[in-house]
Design an enzyme around this catalytic site. Structure first.
Site, PDB file in Angstrom:
ATOM      1  N   HIS A  98       0.810  -1.258   0.142  1.00  0.00           N
ATOM      2  CA  HIS A  98       0.023   0.044  -0.128  1.00  0.00           C
ATOM      3  C   HIS A  98       0.782   1.435  -0.032  1.00  0.00           C
ATOM      4  O   HIS A  98       2.037   1.160  -0.113  1.00  0.00           O
ATOM      5  CB  HIS A  98      -1.003  -0.235   1.201  1.00  0.00           C
ATOM      6  CG  HIS A  98      -1.932  -1.290   1.129  1.00  0.00           C
ATOM      7  ND1 HIS A  98      -2.575  -1.638   0.384  1.00  0.00           N
ATOM      8  CD2 HIS A  98      -1.648  -2.466   2.064  1.00  0.00           C
ATOM      9  CE1 HIS A  98      -3.135  -2.859   0.484  1.00  0.00           C
ATOM     10  NE2 HIS A  98      -2.557  -3.353   1.625  1.00  0.00           N
TER      11      HIS A  98
ATOM     12  N   GLU B 234      -1.250   0.543   7.831  1.00  0.00           N
ATOM     13  CA  GLU B 234      -0.331  -0.761   7.243  1.00  0.00           C
ATOM     14  C   GLU B 234       0.592  -0.025   6.294  1.00  0.00           C
ATOM     15  O   GLU B 234       1.831  -0.693   6.510  1.00  0.00           O
ATOM     16  CB  GLU B 234      -1.301  -1.388   6.590  1.00  0.00           C
ATOM     17  CG  GLU B 234      -0.561  -2.641   5.718  1.00  0.00           C
ATOM     18  CD  GLU B 234      -1.456  -3.375   5.069  1.00  0.00           C
ATOM     19  OE1 GLU B 234      -1.367  -4.567   4.513  1.00  0.00           O
ATOM     20  OE2 GLU B 234      -2.930  -3.007   5.125  1.00  0.00           O
TER      21      GLU B 234
ATOM     22  N   HIS C 122       2.974  -6.883   4.644  1.00  0.00           N
ATOM     23  CA  HIS C 122       1.740  -6.166   4.893  1.00  0.00           C
ATOM     24  C   HIS C 122       1.430  -6.469   6.249  1.00  0.00           C
ATOM     25  O   HIS C 122       2.040  -7.115   6.990  1.00  0.00           O
ATOM     26  CB  HIS C 122       0.539  -6.954   4.025  1.00  0.00           C
ATOM     27  CG  HIS C 122       0.700  -6.897   2.809  1.00  0.00           C
ATOM     28  ND1 HIS C 122       0.159  -6.076   2.165  1.00  0.00           N
ATOM     29  CD2 HIS C 122       1.316  -7.264   1.739  1.00  0.00           C
ATOM     30  CE1 HIS C 122       0.208  -5.685   0.842  1.00  0.00           C
ATOM     31  NE2 HIS C 122       1.095  -6.664   0.518  1.00  0.00           N
TER      32      HIS C 122
ATOM     33  N   GLU D   6       1.773 -11.204   5.985  1.00  0.00           N
ATOM     34  CA  GLU D   6       0.619 -10.591   6.833  1.00  0.00           C
ATOM     35  C   GLU D   6       1.254 -10.619   8.342  1.00  0.00           C
ATOM     36  O   GLU D   6       0.985 -11.652   8.942  1.00  0.00           O
ATOM     37  CB  GLU D   6      -0.717 -10.896   6.857  1.00  0.00           C
ATOM     38  CG  GLU D   6      -1.407 -10.960   5.280  1.00  0.00           C
ATOM     39  CD  GLU D   6      -1.749  -9.442   5.115  1.00  0.00           C
ATOM     40  OE1 GLU D   6      -1.603  -8.518   5.714  1.00  0.00           O
ATOM     41  OE2 GLU D   6      -2.500  -9.504   3.760  1.00  0.00           O
TER      42      GLU D   6
END
Length: 350
Positions: free
Chosen positions: A140, A177, A232, A313
């Protein structure tokens, strides 16, 4: 660490030296009476003048070499997130080969070239990864929320069309994030560069938004990376915690063909799961995946990759316990260590 301070032995007291055999003249001449005393005083001053610099030099030499309590290597003594000292000879940080073209700061420096205490310097310590290229993909972008039209545009991922990108998630306190992933990637880059790797970043916080998921894959492909990891933080249910690694499924559709990377990516995923767990103590996710591993066919960054690639993650940012860990710089350094160690194992073992 308690350090024992050693003091150099002081000069021998001149008053304890053997007499020179000259007895004081007691003929009643006051001048003759005091001459031997002045001679002793002169000798004392002379001895002190000679021994004091020698004593100081010896003490400084000891400080340079170090006592047994100072024998811990600098890299081991430095805590997580502590900049490592440059080796003898004044060797400076290893320059990220992409820095010249992208404007990326050298690891260990902030924009403008100033020292950045958040990240350890990329001082070369080995050549374990010399000649290898690693792609790190920070998930992101903090600017995505201001560019909704751009990131909502659909792109082709081979077996479907998906949004270019998303805003990502954040902790309840607002730590995003995108901030987390870029910080961890910076830390991992420094470790990998110190091991001799060429490290390519998909972005370095220097773009207003994106890049899109298809471009993220293309950057790794164009770099001919030997391995790639996309970093992430998850946005799962608040009562769920833990991390998981996502590996590519076999997808042969349209522009996607993961057949060649499924097996090596699976090996990388296993190494990353084990290394990250060992480095951070973070448990496997209890709300998704199985034993910390998941396989997906709907992620453009994996579907379109032609180099071994996985996602991690690192924790659930919506869970209070995970959020506390992920906002801790020391824990983020451990996370980076786990990622870097997994990539190193993948590239140096079979």
């Amino acid at each position: 660490m308690t350090r024992t301070t050693r003091r150099p032995a002081g000069p021998i007291d001149p008053d304890r030296t053997a007499p020179d055999g000259a007895a004081p003249d007691r003929t009643g001449d006051p001048g003759r009476e005091h001459r031997p005393r002045r001679s002793k005083l002169l000798r004392s001053v002379t001895v002190l003048a000679v021994l004091a610099p020698l004593g100081l030099a010896g003490w400084l030499g000891w400080r340079t070499v170090g006592s047994p309590d100072r024998s811990v290597p600098a890299a081991a003594a430095a805590g997580p997130g502590t900049p490592a000292a440059a080796p003898p000879g004044g060797a400076g940080p290893t320059v990220d080969p992409t820095a010249a073209t992208t404007g990326t700061p050298v690891p260990g420096t902030a924009p403008g070239g100033t020292a950045d205490p958040a990240f350890p310097l990329a001082v070369p310590t080995s050549t374990a990864l010399a000649g290898r290229t690693v792609l790190l993909d920070p998930g992101h972008n903090t600017g995505n929320s201001a560019h909704t039209a751009e990131i909502n545009r659909k792109v082709d991922i081979g077996n479907a069309r998906k949004e270019c990108d998303t805003t990502g998630t954040s902790t309840n306190s607002g730590y995003s994030e995108a901030e987390y992933s870029l910080d961890v990637v910076h830390r991992a880059r420094a470790i990998l560069a110190a091991r001799g790797a060429t490290v390519v970043l998909v972005h370095d916080g220097d773009r207003p938004w994106g890049p899109c998921i298809d471009e993220r894959a293309r950057i790794g492909n164009a770099a001919h990376a030997d391995a790639a990891v996309s970093v992430h933080g998850d946005g799962g249910p608040a009562n769920g915690s833990g991390f998981h690694v996502i590996m590519p499924a076999k997808v042969v559709a349209g522009k996607a063909d993961t057949a060649a990377i499924v097996d090596p990516s699976h090996r990388l995923g296993l190494l990353l799961r084990d290394s990250f767990h060992a480095a951070t103590g973070e448990p496997y996710a209890d709300y998704v995946a199985s034993k910390g591993l998941d396989t997906r066919s709907d992620l453009g960054g994996l579907n379109l990759s032609t180099v071994p690639k996985v996602f991690i993650e690192c924790g659930n940012m919506r869970n209070p316990a995970d959020a506390r860990r992920m906002t801790d710089p020391q824990w983020r350094q451990q996370a980076a260590q786990g990622i870097a160690d997994a990539l190193t194992s993948f590239l140096t073992t079979r």
